[in-house]
Design a protein around this motif. Structure first.
Motif, PDB file in Angstrom:
ATOM      1  N   LEU A 193      11.225  -6.847  -0.951  1.00  0.00           N
ATOM      2  CA  LEU A 193      10.845  -7.243   0.409  1.00  0.00           C
ATOM      3  C   LEU A 193       9.340  -7.382   0.584  1.00  0.00           C
ATOM      4  CD1 LEU A 193      13.366  -4.971   2.348  1.00  0.00           C
ATOM      5  CD2 LEU A 193      13.473  -7.464   2.102  1.00  0.00           C
ATOM      6  N   SER A 194       8.558  -6.783  -0.300  1.00  0.00           N
ATOM      7  CA  SER A 194       7.103  -6.907  -0.187  1.00  0.00           C
ATOM      8  C   SER A 194       6.646  -8.349  -0.321  1.00  0.00           C
ATOM      9  CB  SER A 194       6.419  -6.044  -1.254  1.00  0.00           C
ATOM     10  OG  SER A 194       6.630  -4.680  -1.007  1.00  0.00           O
ATOM     11  N   GLU A 195       7.363  -9.125  -1.103  1.00  0.00           N
ATOM     12  CA  GLU A 195       7.036 -10.555  -1.233  1.00  0.00           C
ATOM     13  C   GLU A 195       7.057 -11.242   0.123  1.00  0.00           C
ATOM     14  OE1 GLU A 195       6.347 -14.466  -2.424  1.00  0.00           O
ATOM     15  OE2 GLU A 195       6.054 -12.636  -3.607  1.00  0.00           O
ATOM     16  N   HIS A 196       8.038 -10.904   0.939  1.00  0.00           N
ATOM     17  CA  HIS A 196       8.144 -11.544   2.263  1.00  0.00           C
ATOM     18  C   HIS A 196       7.070 -11.017   3.217  1.00  0.00           C
ATOM     19  CE1 HIS A 196      11.846 -13.455   1.013  1.00  0.00           C
ATOM     20  NE2 HIS A 196      12.261 -12.278   0.560  1.00  0.00           N
ATOM     21  N   TYR A 197       6.680  -9.779   3.024  1.00  0.00           N
ATOM     22  CA  TYR A 197       5.554  -9.270   3.812  1.00  0.00           C
ATOM     23  C   TYR A 197       4.290 -10.046   3.480  1.00  0.00           C
ATOM     24  CZ  TYR A 197       1.554  -6.405   5.067  1.00  0.00           C
ATOM     25  OH  TYR A 197       0.336  -5.988   5.557  1.00  0.00           O
TER      26      TYR A 197
END
Length: 394
Positions: A193-197
């Motif tokens: 999910l860090s990629e989307h952040y």
């Protein structure tokens, strides 16, 4: 099995170019499909999933290869009256992730996988409860909230539908952790999910913060370092397939390092900052340790490197070929095929063993299961990191 397929799929998606260059992409896809074909059959009816074949107690009372097993093939399932949220959600994650692997190769097959993943996730959410049929051999100690977050993350990756993102933002439970394994997936979801952040969704900042916390808890030069490293430098959490934590950590470090590099970001651990090269170097040291750069100077992968293991704790590898109708005396089978201090007759090429203890000591003895037992998820977590290293050093 589902976690193996999920992590193999992640490697196939994230390191497709590297696996292609190594000539292994088709083999990885084939291994994934072996699992997903089974999952489709096991989930043929809505709100029902067959999750186990066999009884682990009598199975462990006989040392015999699968082709000659005579122990009961008991079939266990989860359904509305006997739920198993962890297994349903992990299988949903596996089918969502693998649907992306096959999307451009077989759209109809990928669509079947994704549709089944959606149904299994809904089943996992609406009928909550833990399945304990594998205990005391595979017990979920972490509960099912990590699997629900993990499944929602993969479903959002596969669909980009807001229903899954809303679940992640407003319903899911997450936590800062120091390990990534078949039983504890929070760190994997947080890295994912860090990629989307980084792409601009500020509502996911907490997951990025927790991904950083995972990194900070492991790096030895971090002020927040918590995880024990052996004198030789191997990450060590607990006995019994400890190499799963080594390969799992290496894989997440590599994925997160590439994500940080892509967005020109760093991990902040108190008064220290670590860039992508620092994470990659740590991941490489862990994989190098397993392949021979360790105090004993030996490989922990069967059939590879210097002085590799020859006695995997593995029935199919250690029992010679028998006639299909041969009846095995179970009480005597351990003395006949487990106890002899000789190499296995069938080499389990490529399998990574459970590995050495907290003092870097290792005994290549079949009966030392904590050191010599291989697991599919130890290898599935190594695939991406090894492909990346192979391309870098080609």
């Amino acid at each position: 099995m589902a976690f193996t397929v999920t992590t193999l799929s992640w490697a196939a998606l994230f390191y497709q170019k590297e696996l292609q260059a190594a000539g292994e992409l088709d083999n990885v896809r084939s291994a994934i499909k072996w699992g997903t074909d089974y999952f489709l059959k096991a989930s043929s009816r809505r709100n029902r999933l067959y999750v186990q074949v066999g009884d682990p107690v009598p199975d462990h009372q006989c040392w015999v290869r699968p082709e000659n097993m005579k122990t009961p093939r008991t079939v266990l399932k989860i359904d509305e009256s006997a739920p198993g949220t962890e297994i349903a959600a992990e299988t949903a994650a596996a089918m969502a992730a693998s649907s992306m692997v096959f999307r451009r190769l077989d759209r109809a097959y990928a669509r079947r996988l994704l549709n089944k993943a959606k149904l299994l996730f809904q089943f996992a959410k609406s009928h909550k409860g833990s399945f304990d049929g594998e205990c005391p051999f595979y017990c979920s100690f972490s509960g099912y909230n990590d699997e629900l977050l993990w499944a929602a993350s993969w479903l959002y990756m596969a669909t980009r539908r807001s229903v899954y993102l809303d679940y992640i933002k407003y319903e899911s439970i997450s936590s800062s952790v120091t390990e990534f394994s078949w039983d504890l997936k929070y760190a994997g979801a947080q890295v994912l999910l860090s990629e989307h952040y980084f792409q601009g969704d500020q509502a996911l900042e907490n997951f990025k913060t927790q991904a950083d916390s995972f990194i900070c808890s492991i790096l030895p030069d971090s002020p927040y370092h918590q995880v024990y490293l052996t004198p030789g430098g191997m990450l060590y959490l607990r006995s019994g397939a400890n190499t799963q934590y080594v390969t799992g950590t290496s894989f997440l470090f590599d994925i997160y390092a590439d994500t940080l590099a892509k967005h020109n970001q760093k991990v902040v651990c108190g008064d220290k900052q670590f860039d992508s090269t620092h994470l990659q170097a740590f991941a490489k040291r862990q994989m190098d340790y397993l392949l021979g750069n360790n105090p004993l100077g030996r490989s922990y992968m069967v059939g590879f490197g210097n002085n590799p293991p020859t006695q995997p704790h593995h029935r199919g590898s250690s029992v010679p070929m028998l006639a299909p109708n041969e009846v095995v005396n179970c009480p005597m089978s351990f003395a006949k095929w487990l106890s002899p201090d000789v190499p296995n007759p069938n080499e389990l090429t490529g399998a990574i063993m459970g590995g050495p203890d907290r003092n870097d000591l290792f005994e290549d003895k079949r009966w030392m299961s904590s050191m010599t037992e291989p697991c599919t998820y130890v290898n599935s977590l190594a695939i991406g990191s090894l492909a990346k290293l192979a391309m870098r050093h080609a």
